[in-house]
Design an enzyme around this catalytic site. Structure first.
Site: not given
Length: 219
Positions: A120, A138
């Site tokens: 991420k 997320d």
């Protein structure tokens, strides 16, 4: 959501916010990398509060290393998991200096080799700093993708792959910003604000609510 829904979904988000940006505050690529590393299980507001004090003092790998563990820890003490993050950030700075001349690398492999930098975080840096059409999934994007029917998936990697396959190419560079902001402020976890949502007409969840309302009226 079908392809027409997806096109209208993103066209609507773009019309409302033509140039979305991360809410993390930064002035150079390293500051962004550090801020995203510090943001794990923390809010952008909380990270910004800490980095407003840290970055004026140390905003390069070399300057962070000069602070040392105790000095860095003191600056980020208000952020959750600050001890672990301080160690990771220091080690990341060491590797940036030793392997990359103090610069933020622009490949996923090199970024993910840095302590505390997962997929991420790498996706955020690749997108925001280098303009690559990546998807940093997320909790907000995961929720929005599944709830709306945009890109259902059982885990973040499945959602990421679905988004890359389904989001029209012209929207990809900014898509993860639109989705994060939508999840943060509209499509919230406990109570999504469907009554004021601009993209409700193309959302599976919104249409299900409309169908339920119509059924109640008929009954």
């Amino acid at each position: 959501m079908n392809s027409t829904d997806i096109e209208l979904f993103f066209a609507t988000l773009k019309a409302a916010n033509p140039q979305p940006e991360t809410e993390l505050e930064y002035t150079n690529p390293f500051e962004l990398l550090a801020a995203v590393l510090l943001s794990a299980q923390a809010t952008d507001v909380g990270v910004n509060k800490a980095t407003r004090k840290l970055f004026p003092v140390a905003n390069t790998p070399q300057k962070i290393l000069a602070l040392g563990l105790d000095g860095l820890t003191e600056h980020i003490r208000t952020i959750g998991l600050y001890r672990t993050k301080a160690r990771n950030l220091l080690e990341t700075c060491r590797l940036l200096v030793e392997r990359h001349g103090g610069r933020v690398p622009r490949t996923r492999e090199a970024l993910e080799a840095l302590p505390g930098v997962g997929r991420k975080t790498a996706n955020v840096v690749l997108n925001v700093v280098f303009g690559e059409p990546t998807m940093a999934v997320d909790t907000h994007i995961f929720r929005v993708s599944n709830r709306t029917g945009l890109a259902p998936g059982r885990n973040v990697l499945e959602v990421e792959e679905q988004l890359l396959a389904r989001v029209p190419e012209n929207y990809l560079p900014d898509a993860h910003h639109w989705l994060i902001l939508h999840g943060r402020y509209v499509c919230q976890a406990r109570r999504p604000l469907c009554e004021t949502c601009r993209v409700r007409p193309w959302c599976d969840h919104g249409r299900a609510l409309d169908h339920q309302g119509a059924a109640r009226e008929v009954a």
